[in-house]
Design a protein around this motif. Structure first.
Motif, PDB file in Angstrom:
ATOM      1  N   UNK A   1      15.338   1.257  -4.148  1.00 22.38           N
ATOM      2  CA  UNK A   1      16.591   0.498  -4.097  1.00 22.38           C
ATOM      3  C   UNK A   1      17.641   1.104  -5.029  1.00 22.38           C
ATOM      4  N   UNK A   2      17.195   1.485  -6.230  1.00 23.04           N
ATOM      5  CA  UNK A   2      18.145   2.055  -7.193  1.00 23.04           C
ATOM      6  C   UNK A   2      18.701   3.373  -6.676  1.00 23.04           C
ATOM      7  N   UNK A   3      17.852   4.225  -6.108  1.00 23.82           N
ATOM      8  CA  UNK A   3      18.316   5.508  -5.580  1.00 23.82           C
ATOM      9  C   UNK A   3      19.325   5.303  -4.460  1.00 23.82           C
ATOM     10  N   UNK A   4      19.018   4.370  -3.557  1.00 25.36           N
ATOM     11  CA  UNK A   4      19.944   4.087  -2.463  1.00 25.36           C
ATOM     12  C   UNK A   4      21.279   3.574  -2.993  1.00 25.36           C
ATOM     13  N   UNK A   5      21.224   2.693  -3.993  1.00 24.26           N
ATOM     14  CA  UNK A   5      22.453   2.125  -4.556  1.00 24.26           C
ATOM     15  C   UNK A   5      23.287   3.206  -5.246  1.00 24.26           C
ATOM     16  N   UNK A   6      22.632   4.106  -5.991  1.00 27.76           N
ATOM     17  CA  UNK A   6      23.364   5.162  -6.684  1.00 27.76           C
ATOM     18  C   UNK A   6      23.961   6.154  -5.694  1.00 27.76           C
ATOM     19  N   UNK A   7      23.231   6.450  -4.612  1.00 28.65           N
ATOM     20  CA  UNK A   7      23.788   7.344  -3.592  1.00 28.65           C
ATOM     21  C   UNK A   7      24.999   6.710  -2.914  1.00 28.65           C
ATOM     22  N   UNK A   8      24.932   5.426  -2.623  1.00 27.00           N
ATOM     23  CA  UNK A   8      26.071   4.733  -2.038  1.00 27.00           C
ATOM     24  C   UNK A   8      27.262   4.747  -2.989  1.00 27.00           C
TER      25      UNK A   8
ATOM     26  N   UNK B   1      17.320  13.069  -6.127  1.00 28.40           N
ATOM     27  CA  UNK B   1      17.669  12.677  -4.761  1.00 28.40           C
ATOM     28  C   UNK B   1      16.541  13.135  -3.846  1.00 28.40           C
ATOM     29  N   UNK B   2      15.917  12.220  -3.091  1.00 28.39           N
ATOM     30  CA  UNK B   2      14.811  12.611  -2.218  1.00 28.39           C
ATOM     31  C   UNK B   2      15.260  13.630  -1.173  1.00 28.39           C
ATOM     32  N   UNK B   3      14.367  14.549  -0.838  1.00 27.61           N
ATOM     33  CA  UNK B   3      14.688  15.553   0.174  1.00 27.61           C
ATOM     34  C   UNK B   3      14.995  14.909   1.518  1.00 27.61           C
ATOM     35  N   UNK B   4      14.421  13.719   1.751  1.00 22.04           N
ATOM     36  CA  UNK B   4      14.604  13.043   3.045  1.00 22.04           C
ATOM     37  C   UNK B   4      15.880  12.205   3.096  1.00 22.04           C
TER      38      UNK B   4
END
Length: 367
Positions: free
Chosen positions: A246-253, A348-351
């Motif tokens: 969730x944190x990774x998705x939020x930071x990417x957004x 950042x995940x490769x996917x």
């Protein structure tokens, strides 16, 4: 990831030996295999130009892992005949390898060290709670709190005196829940935990959850399996993994939204090596976003002795007055700059469907 633990690597100049050792294989031949690995890594570093004392220091440190029960591995960073930092790994590297370079090879740690999220597991009951600090590398006790011990049990009678007694029971529960919430808040502040996990009966968990400060509510997870359940550890790890996702998705957004300039023409995020180098020189990187397999990660930049002395071309450093310069990987140079300015980093995940162009980006701070 909080990069503060890397500070010792930038208090001394390079070059550096960096080694990643895979300890995930455990067989009766493990001691002999580790001995061979130690010798091979020392030879590899020597062939790349490392001094003999540093090669010996790395070889000795790997030899010390011959009987280590570590399930994943260890990273070693050495210079001047000494191992300066040797963090354990939470994931096994793809084989053991070593590199001699002007800067320590730290970016693999974003994928392998997995230091986040640190979480506090609170084992709650009516009498109090025990706190346990958990991370990818293990767990330890983090304190406890004991509330009022009497009265603690309800009765089923309708007699006035018994109803009065039940009110005292309710008051005791509420008092204890408040004390647990206060102690858990202090524990979170002291440990800087990213996640708070409540374990216990439904009512007890909810009572504590409701009394935590509002600022912590989005960090709280309640688990259904109690103390002693064989499924509890699995649930804790699932909660940690979900928090990271969730944190990774939020930071990417947040990064994607911040790339667009505001009304004053300033963007809150940049990507690509030239823009990141400029931000690093101006101490404006707040959080680095790195996809470790991105093409820009191993792009060559030029560095000077200080963390903010970084440039795309060598002539730029000379123009800034820097007399000594070395070629280095872009990702490691930017991490050095981030450590010096107390910035964080995000793997950042490769996917990931959307990521910084080239694999490197940053959210910016403005003075």
């Amino acid at each position: 990831m909080d990069l503060a633990f890397l500070h010792p690597l930038y208090e001394q100049s390079g070059p550096w030996a960096s080694a990643y050792v895979d300890t995930s294989r455990q067989t009766e031949n493990t001691p002999h295999e580790r001995h061979l690995t130690a010798a091979a890594l020392a030879r590899e570093l020597s062939a790349q130009g490392a001094d003999e004392a540093t090669c010996r220091a790395v070889e000795s440190a790997v030899e010390d892992l011959r009987h280590s029960p570590e399930p994943h591995g260890r990273a070693l960073f050495a210079r001047g005949g000494q191992v300066v930092l040797d963090p354990p790994l939470a994931k096994a590297p793809q084989g053991s390898w070593a590199e001699w370079a002007p800067l320590p090879r730290v970016t693999p740690l974003l994928d392998l060290a997995d230091q986040e999220p640190v979480c506090v597991v609170a084992y709650v009951d009516r009498r109090g709670a025990d706190f346990e600090l958990r991370g990818a590398l293990g767990s330890r006790k983090a304190g406890s709190v004991t509330g009022r011990q009497w009265p603690m049990h309800r009765t089923s009678t309708t007699d006035w005196s018994e109803r009065h007694f039940q009110l005292k029971v309710e008051n005791t529960w509420e008092h204890n829940a408040a004390e647990i919430a206060d102690a858990l808040t202090v524990c979170q502040e002291e440990t800087r935990a990213d996640l708070l996990i409540l374990v216990g009966d439904d009512r007890e968990r909810r009572s504590v959850h409701d009394r935590l400060p509002q600022r912590l509510h989005d960090r709280v997870v309640e688990l259904t399996h109690g103390t002693g359940s064989r499924l509890l550890d699995e649930e804790v790890e699932q909660a940690r993994a979900e928090h990271v996702r969730r944190r990774t998705e939020a930071e990417l957004e947040r990064f994607l939204a911040a790339r667009a300039p505001d009304a004053e023409g300033q963007a809150g995020a940049v990507e690509g090596v030239p823009a990141l180098v400029e931000a690093a020189r101006e101490h404006r990187i707040d959080e680095l976003l790195i996809r470790t397999d991105g093409p820009d990660a191993h792009r060559e930049v030029w560095i000077g002795e200080d963390p903010d002395q970084v440039a795309v071309r060598r002539t730029e450093l000379k123009a800034l007055g820097e007399q000594n310069s070395w070629a280095a990987r872009a990702d490691d140079a930017l991490v050095r700059s981030a450590v010096a300015t107390d910035a964080t980093a995000l793997a950042v995940p490769a996917a990931a469907e959307e990521a910084p162009v080239g694999g490197l980006g940053a959210l910016l701070r403005w003075k």
